[in-house]
Design an enzyme around this catalytic site. Structure first.
Site, short mmCIF file in Angstrom:
data_model
loop_
_atom_site.label_atom_id
_atom_site.label_comp_id
_atom_site.label_asym_id
_atom_site.label_seq_id
_atom_site.Cartn_x
_atom_site.Cartn_y
_atom_site.Cartn_z
N HIS A 285 -21.13 -22.58 13.04
CA HIS A 285 -21.15 -23.03 14.44
C HIS A 285 -21.94 -22.06 15.32
O HIS A 285 -21.55 -21.77 16.45
CB HIS A 285 -19.72 -23.18 14.97
CG HIS A 285 -18.96 -24.34 14.39
ND1 HIS A 285 -19.05 -25.62 14.88
CD2 HIS A 285 -18.10 -24.40 13.33
CE1 HIS A 285 -18.28 -26.42 14.16
NE2 HIS A 285 -17.70 -25.71 13.21
N ASP A 348 -14.16 -21.65 11.04
CA ASP A 348 -14.01 -22.96 10.40
C ASP A 348 -15.37 -23.55 10.04
O ASP A 348 -16.41 -23.15 10.57
CB ASP A 348 -13.27 -23.93 11.33
CG ASP A 348 -14.04 -24.23 12.61
OD1 ASP A 348 -14.71 -23.32 13.12
OD2 ASP A 348 -13.96 -25.37 13.10
N GLU A 349 -15.36 -24.49 9.13
CA GLU A 349 -16.53 -25.32 8.78
C GLU A 349 -17.79 -24.48 8.52
O GLU A 349 -18.89 -24.87 8.90
CB GLU A 349 -16.78 -26.37 9.87
CG GLU A 349 -15.63 -27.34 10.01
CD GLU A 349 -15.79 -28.32 11.15
OE1 GLU A 349 -15.39 -29.49 10.99
OE2 GLU A 349 -16.29 -27.92 12.22
N ALA A 350 -17.60 -23.36 7.84
CA ALA A 350 -18.74 -22.49 7.50
C ALA A 350 -19.35 -22.97 6.17
O ALA A 350 -19.43 -22.22 5.19
CB ALA A 350 -18.29 -21.04 7.41
N HIS A 351 -19.77 -24.22 6.14
CA HIS A 351 -20.22 -24.84 4.90
C HIS A 351 -21.52 -24.25 4.38
O HIS A 351 -21.83 -24.39 3.19
CB HIS A 351 -20.38 -26.35 5.10
CG HIS A 351 -19.15 -27.03 5.62
ND1 HIS A 351 -17.89 -26.70 5.20
CD2 HIS A 351 -19.00 -28.03 6.55
CE1 HIS A 351 -17.00 -27.46 5.84
NE2 HIS A 351 -17.65 -28.27 6.66
#
Length: 545
Positions: A285, A348-351
């Site tokens: 993000h 979060d969401e550190a893909h």
């Protein structure tokens, strides 16, 4: 709809009307003359939101009149200024509609509304209060100033809706007789506001703060950075705000808070007994930061600014040492601006970050937060790394969250990590109510008012092995991919926000949808009077206005 061009007056009380069992009585007309206006009966003591812990109705009501004084017993010297400020705040709320002077005084011989702070009332804790109402006056007692402030919010809910008007209204201004003794269930009762996807002005944030304070919310989590915008000035990295904050979802102008504006927001929140928790989301993000400084990218090439709504594509470069110079500078400057104990580092969401890099990054980011004297908060993916002692994880999983992920969170709690519960299919305020909701998203499903309210934080993750005492509290996030105006924020937050506030404040024994929906319905006229564009859920028996 509120009047445009002015920030509404400090948020008001909630009228409890016919739907809550409040009837009207009419005085006998004089012979030959017209019948006088119908006068509302005082709101029953227990018919407020959040539900009080203990209510003992009885005795004569108290009526605020032209003779009423706001009496301040200031207590310990260190709290004297804050107690007087709360007294002035209360007087400022009541004066326009009542037309009364309501002087704030320490005259112990006068009658009126007394604010009493006493070291001997330790059973009320940091935020509890006792409200005693009778013919001779009202006494609000607390151990700490926050308790007095919360008691004032209850007092406001016990007054007619017309008390919120900016011009003189007809009374009477009557508060039912009896005693409320009230303390919160959880110490952490939060709301998150995403100012990154769409930038929200300081006045927009202040309005939301007033709305939160009415329901005894005590934490404001500001999501200050994301792919679409960086919203806080950082002196050591000036392009973060100047360039990274120059746009938003859909390509609008964006914006950011200067340090002076941020300090003012922190101060304003504190005056409403809210602690501001800033969040810089990382290592994912982060496109706004990566676009601002090429050296934060592993390939040294800055991507373009981003105005879409996809997630998971950006990442700080974990192997580069300059990344940690960046983290240290940002955390240092933000910690200096923030008197509260918490600093949120996202996670979060550190893909686009490998697991090994994620673990290494979070180790160093957490160390920076500790270095500058703050408590680490991260989204629950932090538990996939190594949470430092004292760290707090914010759980946003939902029905589709797998057992392995829940087990990972539970394992962290057994090692001492505390949890803030924000299940996305319960308390994400940007989730659509149903298929016909115009705003918001539905990736976690539809969330009607009953689903948002009807769950127990203490047992929510019990099946996964999370002990009851690991739950620090609850928080309702409001993400703004589709939201930009106050009216849009309000129609998604209300009427779900009051229910989340009740989950955080009220004892588990008071938790019952059938009784709550009646109390909630009675707030409809008050929300309308305050200009709140709330959702008229068909599940709630709203009174006819």
């Amino acid at each position: 709809m509120r009047e445009r061009g002015t920030l509404p007056r400090l948020f008001g009380s909630l009228l409890l009307v016919v739907a809550a069992g409040i009837s009207s009585v009419a005085a006998a007309p004089e012979r030959g003359g017209p019948a006088p206006a119908r006068t509302p009966v005082a709101t029953p003591l227990g018919q407020v939101v959040p539900a009080p812990a203990r209510v003992k109705p009885g005795g004569s009501p108290y009526a605020i009149t032209a003779r009423t004084r706001i009496l301040v017993d200031e207590g310990p010297r260190r709290d004297a200024r804050e107690v007087r400020r709360i007294g002035s705040y209360l007087a400022g709320l009541l004066r326009p509609a009542t037309g009364y002077a309501l002087p704030v005084t320490d005259d112990r011989g006068a009658a009126g509304i007394r604010l009493r702070l006493g070291a001997g009332d330790r059973s009320l804790g940091e935020e509890g209060y006792r409200l005693e109402s009778g013919r001779g006056g009202i006494t609000l007692t607390a151990h700490k100033p926050a308790g007095l402030f919360h008691g004032v919010q209850t007092l406001r809910q016990l007054l007619p809706v017309s008390v919120e008007k900016d011009s003189r209204q007809r009374g009477p201004w009557t508060i039912a007789g009896g005693t409320i003794t009230d303390t919160p269930r959880y110490a952490y009762r939060g709301a998150m506001l995403d100012v990154s996807r769409h930038f929200l002005t300081p006045d927009q944030v202040k309005l939301y703060i007033d709305q939160l304070a009415l329901y005894k919310i005590n934490k404001l989590h500001l999501h200050l950075s994301d792919d679409q915008g960086w919203r806080i000035a950082i002196d050591s990295w000036p392009r973060l705000a100047g360039y990274g904050g120059s746009t938003q979802v859909g390509g609008g102008p964006g914006g950011y808070y200067t340090k002076a504006q941020y300090r003012d927001l922190v101060s304003y929140a504190a005056s409403r007994q809210l602690e501001v928790i800033p969040e810089i989301d990382m290592p994912g993000h982060t496109n706004a930061a990566l676009a601002s400084y090429a050296e934060l990218n592993c390939d040294g090439v800055a991507p373009p600014l981003y105005t879409g709504t996809s997630v998971g594509f950006s990442s700080l470069c974990a192997p580069k040492e300059i990344t940690y110079d960046f983290v240290d500078d940002v955390v240092r400057e933000l910690a200096a601006l923030t008197p509260g104990k918490y600093l949120h580092i996202g996670g979060d969401e550190a893909h686009s970050t490998s697991h090994a890099d994620y673990v290494a990054f979070m180790d160093r980011a957490q160390a920076a937060v500790q270095k500058y004297g703050k408590t680490v908060v991260g989204w629950h993916q932090l538990t996939g790394a190594t949470p430092v002692p004292g760290a707090v994880a914010q759980y946003w999983g939902y029905d589709a969250t797998g057992a392995a992920e829940r087990a990972q969170v539970a394992a962290a709690t057994r090692k001492g990590t505390r949890l803030i519960l924000s299940p996305a299919d319960r308390v994400y305020l940007d989730m659509k109510y149903d298929k016909n909701t115009v705003l918001g998203q539905s990736w976690a499903g539809y969330t009607e008012v009953d689903r948002s309210y009807d769950w127990n934080p203490a047992t929510y993750l019990a099946a996964a092995g999370v002990p009851e005492d690991a739950v620090l509290g609850v928080e309702a996030p409001l993400w703004t991919e589709t939201l930009a105006t106050n009216d849009q924020l309000e129609v998604m937050a209300f009427p779900r926000l009051p229910g989340v506030a009740e989950l955080g404040w009220s004892p588990a024994a008071t938790h019952d949808w059938d009784t709550y929906k009646t109390r909630l319905a009675a707030q409809g006229p008050r929300m309308a009077a305050l200009g709140i564009d709330y959702y008229r859920s068909p599940l709630v028996p709203w009174p006819t206005e």
